[in-house]
Scaffold this active site. Structure first.
Site, mmCIF file in Angstrom:
data_model
loop_
_atom_site.group_PDB
_atom_site.id
_atom_site.type_symbol
_atom_site.label_atom_id
_atom_site.label_comp_id
_atom_site.label_asym_id
_atom_site.label_seq_id
_atom_site.Cartn_x
_atom_site.Cartn_y
_atom_site.Cartn_z
ATOM 1 N N ASN A 192 32.312 55.623 31.279
ATOM 2 C CA ASN A 192 32.043 55.803 29.767
ATOM 3 C C ASN A 192 33.157 55.457 28.858
ATOM 4 O O ASN A 192 34.532 55.205 29.451
ATOM 5 C CB ASN A 192 31.346 57.005 29.572
ATOM 6 C CG ASN A 192 32.061 58.111 30.097
ATOM 7 O OD1 ASN A 192 33.181 58.365 29.512
ATOM 8 N ND2 ASN A 192 31.538 58.997 31.055
ATOM 9 N N ASP A 206 26.413 61.462 34.966
ATOM 10 C CA ASP A 206 25.283 62.250 35.385
ATOM 11 C C ASP A 206 24.916 61.843 36.675
ATOM 12 O O ASP A 206 24.347 62.319 37.748
ATOM 13 C CB ASP A 206 24.180 62.362 34.389
ATOM 14 C CG ASP A 206 24.484 63.025 33.170
ATOM 15 O OD1 ASP A 206 25.389 63.908 33.225
ATOM 16 O OD2 ASP A 206 24.117 62.734 32.172
ATOM 17 N N LYS A 234 32.489 43.293 47.834
ATOM 18 C CA LYS A 234 32.238 42.910 46.778
ATOM 19 C C LYS A 234 30.940 42.289 46.579
ATOM 20 O O LYS A 234 30.647 41.238 47.464
ATOM 21 C CB LYS A 234 33.148 41.866 45.939
ATOM 22 C CG LYS A 234 33.065 41.629 44.625
ATOM 23 C CD LYS A 234 34.063 40.488 44.222
ATOM 24 C CE LYS A 234 33.408 40.083 42.733
ATOM 25 N NZ LYS A 234 34.336 38.795 42.436
ATOM 26 N N ASP A 256 26.593 68.785 38.950
ATOM 27 C CA ASP A 256 26.939 69.441 37.520
ATOM 28 C C ASP A 256 28.194 70.516 37.797
ATOM 29 O O ASP A 256 27.974 71.700 37.958
ATOM 30 C CB ASP A 256 25.482 70.168 37.111
ATOM 31 C CG ASP A 256 25.427 70.487 35.606
ATOM 32 O OD1 ASP A 256 26.861 70.938 35.019
ATOM 33 O OD2 ASP A 256 24.866 70.436 34.673
ATOM 34 N N ILE A 257 29.136 69.986 37.233
ATOM 35 C CA ILE A 257 30.289 70.662 37.556
ATOM 36 C C ILE A 257 30.371 71.939 36.634
ATOM 37 O O ILE A 257 30.900 72.750 37.107
ATOM 38 C CB ILE A 257 31.434 69.724 37.134
ATOM 39 C CG1 ILE A 257 31.692 68.646 37.935
ATOM 40 C CG2 ILE A 257 32.908 70.678 37.480
ATOM 41 C CD1 ILE A 257 32.672 67.388 37.734
ATOM 42 N N PHE A 299 31.574 70.908 26.535
ATOM 43 C CA PHE A 299 31.458 70.072 25.141
ATOM 44 C C PHE A 299 30.213 69.241 25.306
ATOM 45 O O PHE A 299 29.918 68.947 26.485
ATOM 46 C CB PHE A 299 32.763 69.102 25.451
ATOM 47 C CG PHE A 299 33.835 69.515 24.763
ATOM 48 C CD1 PHE A 299 34.783 70.734 25.142
ATOM 49 C CD2 PHE A 299 34.587 68.872 23.584
ATOM 50 C CE1 PHE A 299 35.658 71.048 24.578
ATOM 51 C CE2 PHE A 299 35.640 69.322 23.067
ATOM 52 C CZ PHE A 299 36.085 70.629 23.516
#
Ligand SMILES: Cc1cc2nc3c(=O)[nH]c(=O)nc-3n(C[C@H](O)[C@H](O)[C@H](O)COP(=O)(O)O)c2cc1C
Length: 404
Positions: free
Chosen positions: A213, A282, A292, A311-312, A330
């Site tokens: 991301n 997620d 590859k 989920d840390i 956050f």
């Protein structure tokens, strides 16, 4: 002086003899790794040249308010927000008079009105000018109206360039540097351990491809720096980012969400504060191909099966024995940020959620500025827009208040 590394200091120089000393100050700040933006008044240009200060600061010097080309770059309001601190050295009697009157008739005085950052003022002038009741009245007025947004670095006594002896000499460069460094020296977290996650994670598809991301890590790194400067032992667990490793912080590089989870749980014992700024994926591809992946003739689509990552944040917040005293998440949201933020606070049993509207391009991911809302079970506090460095200081100070 390590506190000054990566700080953004706007150095305003006005028309006084002591301006030559400020050139040395700018050089010292640059050597310390401080980002320095010099602003000269018209008067200052009679004493020092933009060329000298540009060479010493590594940035184009700003000297004009009504300059369309400069405004097309970092405009004056942006510049005012950019600064973590403004230092005016030397501050002439004239510029103090204009500031005390709330005038904005040149770039420097305009910035002083437009900035939310603290202004440090180092007056320097002939002893009679300094002692004059008008100058003293302007000084009193400035202190009264600006309150703790202004710090006056009182001039010293001694022999002056004009031959007079008395009060009015600008403080020495070393004293000015110390005053600036002291600004970032809050020791509220001495003895505390803070674990911070930052940046994106990468979820491998095959040896050369991954899902990730846009997180730049800037917010997490700024928080790590602010926590370190507040005296904490900082463990920074960072996904892949293009940022220099911060000094005096324990850096732990990880790649995937699972790596980040493992590293956080290795470090969490004894932590007082956990701040999760990382944009953790997620989901991850169920399997990582060992070779590859190749295009298959005739195959126009490809399906990846994704599985949930741990989920840390929730895992730390729900620790039974060694849950940190304060757990901060956050929430980067693109719609209804406050609604999602509050639900995250409750669902994950957090002490704070910092809500970030990432649908805006001027703040959030990759930007140098941010504007957030700090949610707790009892409060909802908007903070910013401001630089991520300044925002990090504010967030750390809110966390410190809650611990007290
Ligand atoms: C040689 C010389 C030295 C000066 N030194 C000072 C000084 O040390 N402090 C001061 O307040 N003004 C000093 N002045 C007066 C300022 O330069 C003048 O007030 C100017 O308008 C300041 O403009 P500024 O505040 O926009 O920089 C000096 C003037 C001259 C000609």
């Amino acid at each position: 002086m390590h506190q000054l590394r990566n700080k953004r200091i706007l150095v305003g120089i006005t028309g006084g003899i002591a301006a030559y000393k400020t050139a040395e100050l700018v050089r010292e700040l640059s050597k310390l790794g401080t980002e320095v933006q010099v602003v000269l008044t018209e008067g200052a240009k009679a004493f020092v040249t933009p060329m000298t200060l540009q060479a010493l600061s590594g940035r184009t010097v700003r000297d004009s308010l009504l300059d369309p080309s400069a405004e097309a770059g970092m405009g004056h309001i942006e510049l005012a927000r950019w600064a973590d601190r403004v230092l005016i050295a030397p501050a002439s009697a004239d510029s103090m008079a204009r500031m005390a009157a709330g005038m904005a008739n040149d770039l420097l005085t305009t910035l002083c009105l437009a900035t939310e950052s603290k202004v440090l003022l180092a007056p320097a002038m002939n002893q009679a000018m300094w002692a004059d009741p008008a100058t003293q009245r302007n000084l009193d007025e400035l202190q009264k109206v600006k309150g703790d947004k202004l710090k006056v670095l009182m001039p010293a006594s001694g022999e002056q360039a004009c031959g007079d002896v008395g009060a009015g000499r600008m403080q020495e460069v070393s004293d000015l540097l110390k005053a600036l460094a002291d600004e970032f020296e809050t020791k509220a977290l001495t003895g505390k351990k803070v674990v911070i996650t930052a940046g994106p994670t990468r979820e491998p598809i095959d040896p050369v491809r991954y899902i990730s991301n846009h997180s730049s890590g800037k917010m997490g790194y700024a928080l790590a720096q602010a926590a370190m400067e507040a005296g904490a032992q900082v463990e920074l667990v960072s996904g892949p980012v293009n940022l220099p490793k911060p000094d005096r912080i324990n850096n732990h590089s990880v790649v995937s969400a699972q790596d980040m989870y493992d590293k956080v749980h290795e470090l969490i014992d004894g932590a007082d504060i956990f701040i999760a700024t990382a944009a953790v994926a997620d989901f991850r591809p169920e399997t990582e191909a060992s070779n590859k992946l190749k295009k298959v003739p005739g195959q126009d689509t490809m399906t990846l099966t994704m599985v949930k990552n741990p989920d840390i944040l929730a895992s730390v917040s729900n620790l039974e024995n060694n849950r940190p005293n304060t757990v901060v998440g956050f929430a980067a949201e693109t719609d209804q940020p406050l609604v999602y933020g509050r639900s995250k606070l409750e669902k994950k049993n957090l002490d704070f959620v910092v809500v970030n509207d990432v649908s805006r391009t001027d703040i959030g991911f990759n930007a140098d500025h941010n504007e957030v809302t700090l949610l707790s079970s009892v409060d909802e506090k908007p903070i910013g827009p401001m630089s991520k460095t300044k925002l990090a200081e504010e967030l750390i100070s809110e966390i410190v208040k809650s611990i007290k």
